[in-house]
Scaffold this motif. Structure first.
Motif, PDB file in Angstrom:
ATOM      1  N   GLY A 129      -0.021   2.162  -3.424  1.00 55.55           N
ATOM      2  CA  GLY A 129      -1.377   2.621  -3.158  1.00 55.55           C
ATOM      3  C   GLY A 129      -2.378   1.479  -3.083  1.00 55.55           C
ATOM      4  O   GLY A 129      -3.532   1.690  -2.743  1.00 55.55           O
ATOM      5  N   LYS A 130      -1.954   0.263  -3.399  1.00 54.13           N
ATOM      6  CA  LYS A 130      -2.828  -0.917  -3.342  1.00 54.13           C
ATOM      7  C   LYS A 130      -2.200  -1.965  -2.433  1.00 54.13           C
ATOM      8  O   LYS A 130      -1.049  -2.345  -2.627  1.00 54.13           O
ATOM      9  CB  LYS A 130      -2.999  -1.536  -4.732  1.00 54.13           C
ATOM     10  N   ARG A 139       0.835  -1.202   0.000  1.00 56.91           N
ATOM     11  CA  ARG A 139       0.000   0.000   0.000  1.00 56.91           C
ATOM     12  C   ARG A 139       0.873   1.257   0.000  1.00 56.91           C
ATOM     13  O   ARG A 139       0.587   2.218  -0.709  1.00 56.91           O
ATOM     14  CB  ARG A 139      -0.936  -0.019   1.202  1.00 56.91           C
TER      15      ARG A 139
END
Length: 178
Positions: A135-136, A131
């Motif tokens: 961002g994931k 993350r």
């Protein structure tokens, strides 16, 4: 800046206290496995990274990979240290039994090595690393490599990319210290 109490990920015992990140500390980040990815922030501010293989040959005994890992940690500490803190990818689920055994053995060596030398260590959950980098929380290997490249690094593989991501997380979040 606050201190963070570091604990062994498999126990609730209190370990060394990790001060917040400062540019003069040597930090080591590891993606533990037969091919271990590593990234190092030296006291001089430079970041280096790579991979190292602990795959035993067919003539080696079962514990040789762990002896080599111990010697490798000691050499990194001697050449680049002293190591101020170690961060590693905290894997909670392995696809294969062999991978789980190797990870557990390397983690045992890492934590005992750190305890003997007073070097704090901290596991970082896989989703936290992914993350922060992409961002994931479920980013794939290619996304992790792309994220490292976007930050100016040239990882040889996903092991090195993960180690870079762990190091950047530690530096940018002060190892989780808020």
């Amino acid at each position: 800046m606050a201190d963070q109490t570091m604990t062994n990920p498999n126990q609730n015992a209190v370990r060394n206290v990790l001060p917040a990140f400062s540019g003069q500390r040597t930090l080591l980040a590891l993606d533990l496995g037969t091919t271990t990815g590593w990234a190092l922030h030296g006291a001089d501010g430079l970041i280096t990274s790579g991979t190292v293989s602990f795959k035993p040959s067919r003539y080696d005994g079962g514990g040789i990979r762990y002896l080599r890992f111990t010697n490798w940690l000691t050499e990194i500490d001697r050449l680049s240290g002293p190591i101020g803190a170690i961060y590693f990818e905290e894997v909670r689920r392995h696809v294969g039994t062999d991978a789980a055994h190797v990870f557990g053995g390397l983690l045992a060596v890492l934590t005992s090595w750190g305890e003997l030398r007073g070097v704090p260590y901290q596991g970082v959950p896989v989703g936290t690393i992914k993350r922060h980098a992409t961002g994931k929380g479920n980013a794939n290997k290619d996304a992790m490599i792309a994220a490292a490249r976007a930050r100016g690094f040239s990882p040889a593989d996903d092991n090195e990319a993960d180690a870079i991501a762990i190091l950047l997380w530690a530096m940018e979040t002060q190892g989780g210290v808020q």
